[in-house]
Design an enzyme around this catalytic site. Sequence first.
Site, PDB file in Angstrom:
ATOM      1  N   ASP A 136       1.614   0.870  -1.111  1.00  0.00           N
ATOM      2  CA  ASP A 136       2.450   1.799  -0.221  1.00  0.00           C
ATOM      3  C   ASP A 136       2.741   2.686  -1.096  1.00  0.00           C
ATOM      4  O   ASP A 136       2.340   2.832  -2.489  1.00  0.00           O
ATOM      5  CB  ASP A 136       3.560   1.801   0.737  1.00  0.00           C
ATOM      6  CG  ASP A 136       4.848   1.798  -0.193  1.00  0.00           C
ATOM      7  OD1 ASP A 136       5.199   2.205  -0.227  1.00  0.00           O
ATOM      8  OD2 ASP A 136       5.386   0.479   0.374  1.00  0.00           O
ATOM      9  N   ALA A 137       1.716   4.572  -0.958  1.00  0.00           N
ATOM     10  CA  ALA A 137       2.327   5.552  -2.007  1.00  0.00           C
ATOM     11  C   ALA A 137       3.161   4.912  -2.973  1.00  0.00           C
ATOM     12  O   ALA A 137       3.770   5.486  -4.142  1.00  0.00           O
ATOM     13  CB  ALA A 137       1.756   6.443  -1.603  1.00  0.00           C
TER      14      ALA A 137
END
Length: 272
Positions: A136-137
């Site tokens: 995820d970011a």
Amino acid sequence: MLISNAKPARHQYVEPSEQQGPKKLPWGEGERLQKVLAKAGVASRRAAEEMIEAGRIEVDGKIVREQGLRIDPENAVVRVDGVRVVVRGEQVYLALNKPKGWQSTMSDEHGRPCVGDIVAERIAAGQRLFHVGRLDADTEGLLLLTNDGDLAHRLMHPSFEVSKTYLATVDGEVNTRYVTKLLKEGVELEDGPAKVDKFVVLEVGQGKSLVKVVLHEGRKHIVRRLLAAVDHPVKSLVRTHIGPVALGDQRPGTLRVLGRDEIGKLYEAVSL
């Protein structure tokens, strides 16, 4: 992959280098013949094995019936039904330290920084790369990039149980014995139970803890959700290992080419 459409002559001229048949390579060197054929687009690996058994494959001028024969695809002369097969383009295996805040995609419709930006020159040069799994970011750490679809598929498939290791800084001072027992026995999440393979508390103090989590799960946000479920939400998260490949001291945003030993261990991990 180029295949000549010319029909083989009944008595073909055999190049001098081919007269002795294929040079047998030791384990760990070269590639299995059926994999070379699959990469060249001749057939699936299973179909290639059937073609070998049927005596339809020649290597260096000699029909091969041995399954698993390892050859050097850069130098071996391979023919299918008498027609030479030429494999062009090399396989690429890269380790990337994805920076926090970057998307694990090759492009982003919202213009956010993404993995594709880091390998833009390689893609422009014609390399077709894709990433193994996602982060995820907000998570930093190891991503593998390759054009070897067979390896990538197996690394991502849960049946091969390739482990992934994370370092997480979490809220709260973790009770090692209690939390370890919970996570190893399994925690019920909204999409089903999940558990870790290994959990180690590395540091505790000042209202937070540094922990190491090893698991082979691939569900979205699985590490964050597991730790939140035991009341220790993640403050920062880094993936340090995928199977035998380690991030080491690689800086965020940098790429490195995997070594032959690392690639070999990845193949071994997924039974290739």
